[in-house]
Design a protein around this motif. Structure first.
Motif, PDB file in Angstrom:
ATOM      1  N   SER A 169      -2.538-117.749  13.835  1.00  0.00           N
ATOM      2  CA  SER A 169      -1.688-117.428  12.974  1.00  0.00           C
ATOM      3  C   SER A 169      -1.735-117.791  11.477  1.00  0.00           C
ATOM      4  CB  SER A 169      -0.210-118.471  13.161  1.00  0.00           C
ATOM      5  OG  SER A 169      -0.702-119.624  12.975  1.00  0.00           O
ATOM      6  N   GLU A 170      -0.852-117.226  10.742  1.00  0.00           N
ATOM      7  CA  GLU A 170      -1.008-117.379   9.339  1.00  0.00           C
ATOM      8  C   GLU A 170      -1.081-118.942   9.097  1.00  0.00           C
ATOM      9  OE1 GLU A 170       1.344-115.482   6.528  1.00  0.00           O
ATOM     10  OE2 GLU A 170       0.524-113.438   6.945  1.00  0.00           O
ATOM     11  N   ASP A 171      -0.112-119.728   9.653  1.00  0.00           N
ATOM     12  CA  ASP A 171      -0.081-120.953   9.167  1.00  0.00           C
ATOM     13  C   ASP A 171      -1.331-121.669   9.945  1.00  0.00           C
ATOM     14  OD1 ASP A 171       2.731-120.938   8.406  1.00  0.00           O
ATOM     15  OD2 ASP A 171       3.479-121.408  10.472  1.00  0.00           O
ATOM     16  N   TRP A 174      -3.811-121.155   7.106  1.00  0.00           N
ATOM     17  CA  TRP A 174      -3.319-122.061   5.921  1.00  0.00           C
ATOM     18  C   TRP A 174      -3.764-123.480   6.360  1.00  0.00           C
ATOM     19  CZ3 TRP A 174      -2.194-121.434   0.977  1.00  0.00           C
ATOM     20  CH2 TRP A 174      -1.734-120.340   0.701  1.00  0.00           C
ATOM     21  N   ASP A 200      -6.280-111.804  -1.589  1.00  0.00           N
ATOM     22  CA  ASP A 200      -6.794-110.870  -0.474  1.00  0.00           C
ATOM     23  C   ASP A 200      -6.821-109.315  -1.056  1.00  0.00           C
ATOM     24  OD1 ASP A 200      -7.118-113.121   1.047  1.00  0.00           O
ATOM     25  OD2 ASP A 200      -5.068-112.907   2.115  1.00  0.00           O
ATOM     26  N   GLU A 205      -1.917-107.859   5.907  1.00  0.00           N
ATOM     27  CA  GLU A 205      -2.681-107.893   7.269  1.00  0.00           C
ATOM     28  C   GLU A 205      -3.471-106.753   7.562  1.00  0.00           C
ATOM     29  OE1 GLU A 205      -1.075-107.717  11.624  1.00  0.00           O
ATOM     30  OE2 GLU A 205      -0.952-109.702  11.068  1.00  0.00           O
ATOM     31  N   PRO A 210      -4.589-111.841  10.104  1.00  0.00           N
ATOM     32  CA  PRO A 210      -3.829-112.753   9.074  1.00  0.00           C
ATOM     33  C   PRO A 210      -4.541-112.590   7.632  1.00  0.00           C
ATOM     34  CG  PRO A 210      -4.537-114.288  10.709  1.00  0.00           C
ATOM     35  CD  PRO A 210      -5.262-113.026  11.129  1.00  0.00           C
ATOM     36  N   ARG A 211      -3.855-112.613   6.775  1.00  0.00           N
ATOM     37  CA  ARG A 211      -4.352-112.735   5.356  1.00  0.00           C
ATOM     38  C   ARG A 211      -3.175-113.501   4.452  1.00  0.00           C
ATOM     39  NH1 ARG A 211      -7.919-107.755   2.630  1.00  0.00           N
ATOM     40  NH2 ARG A 211      -9.554-108.122   4.060  1.00  0.00           N
ATOM     41  N   ILE A 212      -3.665-114.334   3.735  1.00  0.00           N
ATOM     42  CA  ILE A 212      -2.605-115.422   3.105  1.00  0.00           C
ATOM     43  C   ILE A 212      -2.589-115.418   1.651  1.00  0.00           C
ATOM     44  CG2 ILE A 212      -2.797-116.928   5.143  1.00  0.00           C
ATOM     45  CD1 ILE A 212      -4.698-118.874   4.117  1.00  0.00           C
ATOM     46  N   SER A 218       2.314-117.166  -1.913  1.00  0.00           N
ATOM     47  CA  SER A 218       1.086-117.829  -1.693  1.00  0.00           C
ATOM     48  C   SER A 218       0.395-118.883  -2.752  1.00  0.00           C
ATOM     49  CB  SER A 218       0.183-116.539  -1.469  1.00  0.00           C
ATOM     50  OG  SER A 218       0.461-115.614  -0.505  1.00  0.00           O
TER      51      SER A 218
END
Length: 345
Positions: A169-171, A174, A200, A205, A210-212, A218
Motif C-alpha cells: 500500500s501507499e502507507d 511511506w 515521482d 500510480e 504505488p507512488r507517493i 505528499s
C-alpha cells in the motif's frame, strides 16, 4: 539562483567543454554511474569526478542522484546494510564539498514515457507520456520495454519486484521512506548535506505500483517525518506540472524553506494523464515559467537550477531528453527570466 547542467560522465556525448560555453553556466550536476546501487561511493571515485569537473572551471556541489535501493524501498532484511552504505556515501560526498544530494523513492521504474522520439510540428523530437498506451501494459507479461525500465533486471527479477510492490500500500511505502529518512537524516544534518527528493514522474500510480511523492499533500507528509530543512525537495516543474492538480508557484512559496534544487522544464498537458515535453518557453506548454522564477525570487531561493529534459533539435542524436542544443536554449531562457525577475523591486 545558480545555473547548472546535468552531465552523464566521460561517456556523455555532451562534453564539459560544450557545457562550459553556455552563458553563465556555473555547475555540473552528475553522479557515479559504475557503482552498483546499494554500495558505497568511495572517496577516491568522488575525488576523481570532482577533479575532472573542476579542471574545466566548473563546480560540483549537487549529486543527481545517489540511488536508493529496492531493498530499502521494500524494507527487506538487506535494507540496514544498504542504509549504512548510503550514510557512508554521504560522508564521503560531504568530505568533497557536495552540498545537495538528490534521490527518489519511485519503485522499480524511474521516469516513464511511452515514446522518446515523438515528432512535433516544428520537426523536433521529444518525449511524451500517452496514458492510453501505458495503462494496459503489464510489465510482468509484456516483452516490450519502456523508458525508465532498469534493463539490468532479468524477467524473473522484474516480475518478482512488480508483484511485491503491487501487494504494498501507499502507507507501507511511506513507512519505508520514513525508516530510511529516520536513519540517514542524522548523518545528513551532521555533514550539512541537503537531501532533495525528486517527485515521482509521472506523479501517479503506474502498472498497479504505488507512488507517493506527487503533490502538496505528499510534501506536507514528507516534512512531518522530520521538520528539518535538510529533509528537502528537488522541485521538478515538469514532473509536478504534468497534472493540473499542482499549483506550482503556490507550492514553491509554501515549501520554500525545503527546496534545495530546481529542475525547470515545460510540459503540455494533452489529457488528464497524458503530456508532451515541449521547449522551455511558457507559451509552448502548460506551465508559466516566469511565474515559477518570480516565486523562487519571493522565497529568496539561492540554490541550484538546471534546465531539464530538452527536445532533439537541429539533427542532434544522443541520450533522449539530454542533448546539448535544446537544453542550452533552455538555460539561456532561464537566464533571461532570472535577470528580468531580479531587476524587479
Amino acid at each position: 539562483m545558480e545555473l547548472s547542467f546535468r552531465w552523464y560522465g566521460e561517456s556523455d556525448p555532451v562534453t564539459l567543454e560544450n557545457i562550459k560555453q553556455i552563458p553563465d553556466m556555473r555547475q555540473i550536476v552528475t553522479a557515479i554511474y559504475d557503482i552498483p546501487v546499494g554500495e558505497v561511493w568511495s572517496d577516491e571515485k568522488i575525488k576523481e569526478l570532482k577533479k575532472a569537473i573542476e579542471n574545466k572551471g566548473l563546480k560540483f556541489e549537487v549529486v543527481e542522484s545517489l540511488p536508493v535501493s529496492e531493498e530499502i524501498k521494500l524494507g527487506t532484511n538487506k535494507r540496514d546494510e544498504h542504509i549504512d552504505n548510503y550514510k557512508q556515501s554521504l560522508r564521503n560526498l560531504a568530505k568533497n564539498g557536495i552540498k545537495t544530494v538528490t534521490y527518489n523513492f519511485m519503485p522499480v521504474f524511474d521516469w516513464t514515457r511511452s515514446q522518446l522520439d515523438y515528432q512535433l510540428d516544428d520537426g523536433s523530437n521529444t518525449l511524451i507520456y500517452d496514458h492510453e498506451k501505458v495503462k494496459d501494459i503489464d510489465p510482468i507479461t509484456t516483452q516490450m520495454s519502456l523508458p525508465g525500465w532498469d534493463e539490468s533486471y532479468s524477467r524473473e527479477e522484474l516480475s518478482h519486484l512488480v508483484e511485491t510492490y503491487r501487494s504494498m500500500s501507499e502507507d507501507e511505502l511511506w513507512e519505508n521512506l520514513k525508516y530510511f529518512l529516520d536513519a540517514v537524516l542524522p548523518t545528513a544534518i551532521e555533514e550539512d548535506i541537503d537531501l532533495a527528493i525528486h517527485p515521482d514522474d509521472p506523479p501517479w500510480e503506474i502498472f498497479g505500483i504505488p507512488r507517493i511523492i506527487k503533490n502538496e499533500k505528499s510534501y506536507k507528509k514528507l516534512i512531518e517525518i522530520n521538520d528539518n530543512s535538510h529533509n528537502g525537495i528537488c522541485f521538478c516543474t515538469g514532473s509536478l506540472g504534468s497534472t493540473a492538480e499542482n499549483n506550482l508557484p503556490k507550492m514553491i512559496e509554501q515549501f520554500g524553506d525545503y527546496i534545495h534544487f530546481v529542475h525547470m522544464r515545460n510540459v503540455k498537458r494533452v489529457g488528464e494523464k497524458s503530456f508532451i515535453e515541449t521547449g522551455h518557453l511558457t507559451k509552448n506548454g502548460s506551465i508559466d515559467m516566469k511565474e515559477i522564477v518570480k516565486s523562487l525570487k519571493k522565497i529568496n531561493f539561492k540554490g541550484t537550477i538546471r534546465p531539464d529534459h530538452g527536445r532533439m533539435i537541429w539533427g542532434e542524436t544522443g541520450k533522449a531528453g539530454y542533448g546539448l542544443y535544446d537544453r542550452a536554449l533552455g538555460a539561456t531562457y532561464i537566464n533571461g527570466l532570472i535577470e528580468g525577475v531580479e531587476s524587479i523591486d
